[in-house]
Design an enzyme around this catalytic site. Structure first.
Site, PDB file in Angstrom:
ATOM      1  N   ASP A 183       0.840  -1.197   0.000  1.00 19.32           N
ATOM      2  CA  ASP A 183       0.000   0.000   0.000  1.00 19.32           C
ATOM      3  C   ASP A 183       0.872   1.243   0.000  1.00 19.32           C
ATOM      4  O   ASP A 183       1.561   1.529   0.979  1.00 19.32           O
ATOM      5  CB  ASP A 183      -0.910  -0.029   1.232  1.00 19.32           C
ATOM      6  CG  ASP A 183      -1.978   1.059   1.209  1.00 19.32           C
ATOM      7  OD1 ASP A 183      -1.967   1.875   0.268  1.00 19.32           O
ATOM      8  OD2 ASP A 183      -2.818   1.075   2.123  1.00 19.32           O
ATOM      9  N   HIS A 185      -0.434   4.094  -0.020  1.00 15.33           N
ATOM     10  CA  HIS A 185      -1.210   4.930   0.913  1.00 15.33           C
ATOM     11  C   HIS A 185      -1.328   6.378   0.470  1.00 15.33           C
ATOM     12  O   HIS A 185      -1.589   7.269   1.288  1.00 15.33           O
ATOM     13  CB  HIS A 185      -0.596   4.848   2.319  1.00 15.33           C
ATOM     14  CG  HIS A 185      -1.608   4.891   3.425  1.00 15.33           C
ATOM     15  ND1 HIS A 185      -1.806   6.008   4.210  1.00 15.33           N
ATOM     16  CD2 HIS A 185      -2.483   3.962   3.885  1.00 15.33           C
ATOM     17  CE1 HIS A 185      -2.757   5.764   5.111  1.00 15.33           C
ATOM     18  NE2 HIS A 185      -3.179   4.526   4.925  1.00 15.33           N
ATOM     19  N   GLU A 209      -1.125  -0.638  -4.087  1.00 13.48           N
ATOM     20  CA  GLU A 209      -2.370   0.092  -3.789  1.00 13.48           C
ATOM     21  C   GLU A 209      -2.111   1.583  -3.704  1.00 13.48           C
ATOM     22  O   GLU A 209      -1.134   2.025  -3.103  1.00 13.48           O
ATOM     23  CB  GLU A 209      -2.940  -0.409  -2.461  1.00 13.48           C
ATOM     24  CG  GLU A 209      -4.200   0.285  -2.015  1.00 13.48           C
ATOM     25  CD  GLU A 209      -4.787  -0.347  -0.757  1.00 13.48           C
ATOM     26  OE1 GLU A 209      -5.523   0.368  -0.044  1.00 13.48           O
ATOM     27  OE2 GLU A 209      -4.521  -1.530  -0.477  1.00 13.48           O
ATOM     28  N   GLU A 235     -10.490   3.350  -2.331  1.00 11.12           N
ATOM     29  CA  GLU A 235     -11.024   3.575  -0.996  1.00 11.12           C
ATOM     30  C   GLU A 235     -11.445   5.019  -0.777  1.00 11.12           C
ATOM     31  O   GLU A 235     -12.245   5.317   0.100  1.00 11.12           O
ATOM     32  CB  GLU A 235     -10.010   3.167   0.074  1.00 11.12           C
ATOM     33  CG  GLU A 235      -8.782   4.050   0.155  1.00 11.12           C
ATOM     34  CD  GLU A 235      -7.720   3.501   1.080  1.00 11.12           C
ATOM     35  OE1 GLU A 235      -7.451   4.141   2.115  1.00 11.12           O
ATOM     36  OE2 GLU A 235      -7.156   2.435   0.769  1.00 11.12           O
ATOM     37  N   HIS A 285     -12.405  -2.410   0.471  1.00 10.64           N
ATOM     38  CA  HIS A 285     -11.631  -1.784   1.545  1.00 10.64           C
ATOM     39  C   HIS A 285     -12.372  -1.960   2.856  1.00 10.64           C
ATOM     40  O   HIS A 285     -13.574  -1.708   2.928  1.00 10.64           O
ATOM     41  CB  HIS A 285     -11.471  -0.294   1.211  1.00 10.64           C
ATOM     42  CG  HIS A 285     -10.691   0.498   2.182  1.00 10.64           C
ATOM     43  ND1 HIS A 285     -11.270   1.411   3.036  1.00 10.64           N
ATOM     44  CD2 HIS A 285      -9.356   0.557   2.431  1.00 10.64           C
ATOM     45  CE1 HIS A 285     -10.331   2.005   3.756  1.00 10.64           C
ATOM     46  NE2 HIS A 285      -9.160   1.498   3.413  1.00 10.64           N
TER      47      HIS A 285
END
Length: 382
Positions: A183, A185, A209, A235, A285
């Site tokens: 991720d 992020h 991700e 997400e 998510h």
């Protein structure tokens, strides 16, 4: 049957639960939350009460459409998260009314169980190899980790090398065919994302991700040109219209709508179908609580393109209380060989410990995500 009351509760570690009561004695649960803005979403749910009291809770599509289209200003994290929690609770009531899991009302399950992954490493990832091995020993076949700490728009290669060393240690620890999701992020900007994505190829990640934020979704296609790793995102998208733009931009292989952010079961089922038409996989998510997880599983059960499910048991955010603390039917949420069976109880399939929810609500949480800064004092993406 009529809706008589809407209750909202802030519970640790960082969740907002919604309970909808009816004059028939049935009630339904939902999770309506944006992490770090739980009180704001709670106020939004309470503001929507006047559209709900006295309504037939079985008219889910009409209620959803009223809450969405009845507002001149619509969409976004707060409004859609409020609708999400309400939608989950309405589906919970409908399932209980017909004494069936929600997935049975949506056409029936197309699979027998759902693969799950586990988080490792924390916000600033460390000890990831040992943690991954521990999850593998526990039966999981996939983990997810944050890739980096703070990373400026153009940064030094020592931070890139640190990511590669961590991922290499996991691959060495768990073997070639164990799933590793990485991720970014949203902490990585395009200049460094292209470099990092290409260099991670040698470790065969399951996916990367949010290599860049969805504000820059047109850049996913360029990043995809620099690597042969599936790209996941979603997400921080909140409706079928957001995902329509994402599909048009291209470059994404996996979508991750959040059942507590993107309009609940009603909307995410539609988003999943849109993704299937684009040959894009679904991995909802869910770093949230038991109601959100149960809602995800209902959609996973009926979505052909669902392939893995996030869950937050053991995640670093859960301080003070965790997922199963609020669940009476804990055995229905156990993992076997990295899979979870679909809930069998009517509705969402989660028996909530209401007494604990009431107790927690007496001292509401005030969770906020940390604010990070770079060495030069500028704000970093968290």
């Amino acid at each position: 049957m009529k809706i008589t009351k809407i209750n909202t509760f802030l519970v640790r570690p960082r969740w907002c639960m919604v309970e909808i009561e009816t004059d028939d004695g049935l009630s339904g649960w939902g999770e309506a939350v944006i992490e770090g803005k739980a009180s704001t979403v709670r106020s939004c749910v309470e503001e929507m009460q006047e559209y709900l009291i006295g309504k037939d809770p079985s008219l889910i599509e009409d209620i959803w459409t009223t809450l969405y289209r009845g507002a001149f200003y619509r969409g976004g994290p707060i409004l859609m998260s409020a609708i999400s929690g309400i939608d989950q609770a309405l589906w919970d009531i409908k399932g209980k009314k017909f004494n069936a899991p929600i997935y049975d009302l949506l056409g029936g399950s197309c699979r027998k169980k759902m693969k799950v992954y586990s988080w490792i490493g924390g916000d600033r990832p460390c000890d990831v190899a040992a943690a991954a091995k521990e999850r593998q020993t526990a039966g999981f076949s996939a983990v997810k980790m944050n890739a980096t700490e703070e990373l400026q728009i153009v940064d030094s290669y020592d931070k890139i090398d640190a990511v590669l060393e961590r991922v290499a240690s996991i691959r060495e620890s768990v073997g070639k065919y164990f799933g590793i999701a990485i991720d970014f992020h949203g902490r990585v900007h395009k200049p460094m994302a292209k470099i990092l994505a290409k260099k991670l190829e040698e470790f065969d990640p399951m996916f990367i991700e949010e290599p860049v934020l969805c504000e820059n979704m047109e850049e996913f296609k360029e990043i995809a040109r620099h690597c042969n790793i599936p790209i996941a995102t979603g997400e921080r998208l909140f409706s079928k219209y957001d995902f329509k733009r994402l599909f048009k931009a291209g470059g994404v292989d996996i979508i991750q709508p959040d059942l507590s952010h993107a309009g609940g079961i009603t909307e995410v089922k539609k988003i999943a179908a849109m993704a299937e038409a684009h040959d894009i996989a679904l991995a909802p998510h869910c770093p949230l609580g038991p109601v959100a997880l149960a809602a995800c599983l209902q959609v996973d059960a009926v979505s052909y393109n669902a392939f893995i499910q996030e869950q937050s048991m053991g995640i670093h955010y859960n301080v003070g209380k965790s997922v199963l603390d609020y669940v009476r039917n804990k055995d229905d949420f156990t993992f076997t060989d990295g899979y979870i069976a679909f809930p069998l109880l009517p509705g969402l399939g989660v028996d909530i410990n209401r007494e604990l929810v009431l107790e927690e609500n007496c001292s509401p949480h005030h969770w906020k995500n940390p604010i990070w800064r770079h060495a030069d004092g500028s704000i970093s993406e968290w």
